[in-house]
Design a protein around this motif. Structure first.
Motif, short mmCIF file in Angstrom:
data_model
loop_
_atom_site.label_atom_id
_atom_site.label_comp_id
_atom_site.label_asym_id
_atom_site.label_seq_id
_atom_site.Cartn_x
_atom_site.Cartn_y
_atom_site.Cartn_z
N GLU A 142 0.81 -1.21 0.00
CA GLU A 142 0.00 0.00 0.00
C GLU A 142 0.85 1.27 0.00
N THR A 143 2.00 1.23 0.63
CA THR A 143 2.88 2.40 0.62
C THR A 143 3.38 2.69 -0.79
N GLY A 144 3.73 1.67 -1.52
CA GLY A 144 4.19 1.86 -2.90
C GLY A 144 3.09 2.36 -3.81
N LEU A 145 1.87 1.86 -3.62
CA LEU A 145 0.76 2.31 -4.45
C LEU A 145 0.42 3.78 -4.19
N ILE A 146 0.39 4.16 -2.92
CA ILE A 146 0.11 5.56 -2.59
C ILE A 146 1.27 6.44 -3.06
N GLY A 147 2.50 5.95 -2.92
CA GLY A 147 3.66 6.70 -3.40
C GLY A 147 3.66 6.88 -4.90
N TYR A 148 3.20 5.87 -5.64
CA TYR A 148 3.08 5.99 -7.10
C TYR A 148 2.10 7.11 -7.45
N ALA A 149 0.97 7.12 -6.77
CA ALA A 149 -0.03 8.16 -7.03
C ALA A 149 0.52 9.54 -6.66
N ALA A 150 1.30 9.61 -5.58
CA ALA A 150 1.89 10.88 -5.17
C ALA A 150 2.88 11.39 -6.22
N LEU A 151 3.72 10.53 -6.71
CA LEU A 151 4.71 10.95 -7.71
C LEU A 151 4.04 11.30 -9.03
N ALA A 152 2.97 10.59 -9.39
CA ALA A 152 2.23 10.95 -10.60
C ALA A 152 1.58 12.32 -10.44
N SER A 153 1.07 12.61 -9.26
CA SER A 153 0.47 13.91 -9.01
C SER A 153 1.52 15.02 -9.07
N LEU A 154 2.69 14.75 -8.53
CA LEU A 154 3.77 15.75 -8.59
C LEU A 154 4.24 15.95 -10.03
N LYS A 157 4.37 21.54 -15.99
CA LYS A 157 3.73 21.74 -17.29
C LYS A 157 4.32 20.83 -18.36
N LYS A 158 5.60 20.54 -18.27
CA LYS A 158 6.27 19.71 -19.27
C LYS A 158 5.70 18.29 -19.31
N TYR A 159 5.26 17.78 -18.18
CA TYR A 159 4.80 16.39 -18.11
C TYR A 159 3.29 16.24 -18.17
N ARG A 160 2.55 17.34 -18.25
CA ARG A 160 1.09 17.25 -18.36
C ARG A 160 0.71 16.82 -19.77
N PRO A 161 -0.24 15.91 -19.91
CA PRO A 161 -0.68 15.53 -21.25
C PRO A 161 -1.43 16.68 -21.92
N ALA A 162 -1.33 16.75 -23.24
CA ALA A 162 -1.99 17.83 -23.98
C ALA A 162 -3.50 17.74 -23.85
N ARG A 163 -4.04 16.54 -23.98
CA ARG A 163 -5.47 16.34 -23.77
C ARG A 163 -5.69 15.92 -22.33
N PRO A 164 -6.50 16.66 -21.59
CA PRO A 164 -6.68 16.32 -20.18
C PRO A 164 -7.38 14.98 -19.99
N LEU A 165 -6.97 14.30 -18.95
CA LEU A 165 -7.58 13.03 -18.58
C LEU A 165 -8.81 13.29 -17.73
N ARG A 199 3.98 4.88 -22.18
CA ARG A 199 2.58 5.27 -22.35
C ARG A 199 2.18 6.24 -21.25
N PRO A 200 2.37 7.55 -21.47
CA PRO A 200 2.09 8.52 -20.41
C PRO A 200 0.63 8.55 -19.96
N ARG A 201 -0.30 8.37 -20.88
CA ARG A 201 -1.72 8.41 -20.48
C ARG A 201 -2.07 7.23 -19.59
N ILE A 202 -1.48 6.09 -19.84
CA ILE A 202 -1.72 4.93 -18.96
C ILE A 202 -1.08 5.16 -17.60
N ALA A 203 0.10 5.76 -17.59
CA ALA A 203 0.79 6.03 -16.32
C ALA A 203 -0.03 6.93 -15.43
N TYR A 204 -0.60 7.99 -16.00
CA TYR A 204 -1.43 8.89 -15.21
C TYR A 204 -2.79 8.27 -14.90
N GLY A 205 -3.29 7.47 -15.82
CA GLY A 205 -4.57 6.81 -15.59
C GLY A 205 -4.53 5.79 -14.47
#
Length: 105
Positions: A4-16, A21-29, A84-90
Motif C-alpha cells: 500500500e505504501t508503494g501504491l500511494i507513493g506511485y499516485a503521489a509521484l504521478a500527481s507531482l 507543465k512539461k509532463y502534463r498531457p496535452a489532452r486532459p484526462l 505510455r504517459p496516459r496509462i501512467a497517469y490513468g
C-alpha cells in the motif's frame, strides 16, 4: 510485504509530475487535478504514504520501507511515462484507491 505504501507513493509521484507543465498531457484526462491542486495533493499523498509505512512497520523499518517502495513506485512511473504517459497517469487514481483500501484492511 505490504504494497500500500508503494501504491500511494506511485499516485503521489504521478500527481507531482502533473504539477509540472512539461509532463502534463496535452489532452486532459478525466478527473485530472489542476496544476495548482496537483502539487499539494502529491505532497499530501507522500506524507500519507510515510504515515502508513511507519504505522505498519514501526519508526525504524517504516522509513526504510517507505523509501524503498517509493523508489519502486517511482521507477514504475518513469518507465510508464516514457512508454505510455496516459496509462501512467490513468493508473494513479486506481493505485491510490487500492493503497487506501489495503490500508483500511
Amino acid at each position: 510485504m505490504s504494497f500500500e505504501t508503494g501504491l500511494i507513493g506511485y499516485a503521489a509521484l504521478a500527481s507531482l509530475a502533473l504539477a509540472v507543465k512539461k509532463y502534463r498531457p496535452a489532452r486532459p484526462l478525466p478527473a485530472m487535478p489542476s496544476m495548482r491542486a496537483a502539487r499539494p495533493l502529491g505532497w499530501a499523498l507522500l506524507a500519507l504514504a510515510a504515515i502508513v509505512a511507519i504505522m505498519r512497520f514501526g519508526a525504524g523499518l517504516g522509513v526504510v520501507a517507505w523509501i524503498g517502495q517509493l523508489c519502486i513506485g517511482g521507477a514504475a512511473l518513469v518507465l510508464l511515462l516514457s512508454w505510455r504517459p496516459r496509462i501512467a497517469y490513468g493508473l494513479a487514481m486506481p493505485a491510490a484507491a487500492a493503497g487506501l483500501l489495503l490500508t483500511a484492511l
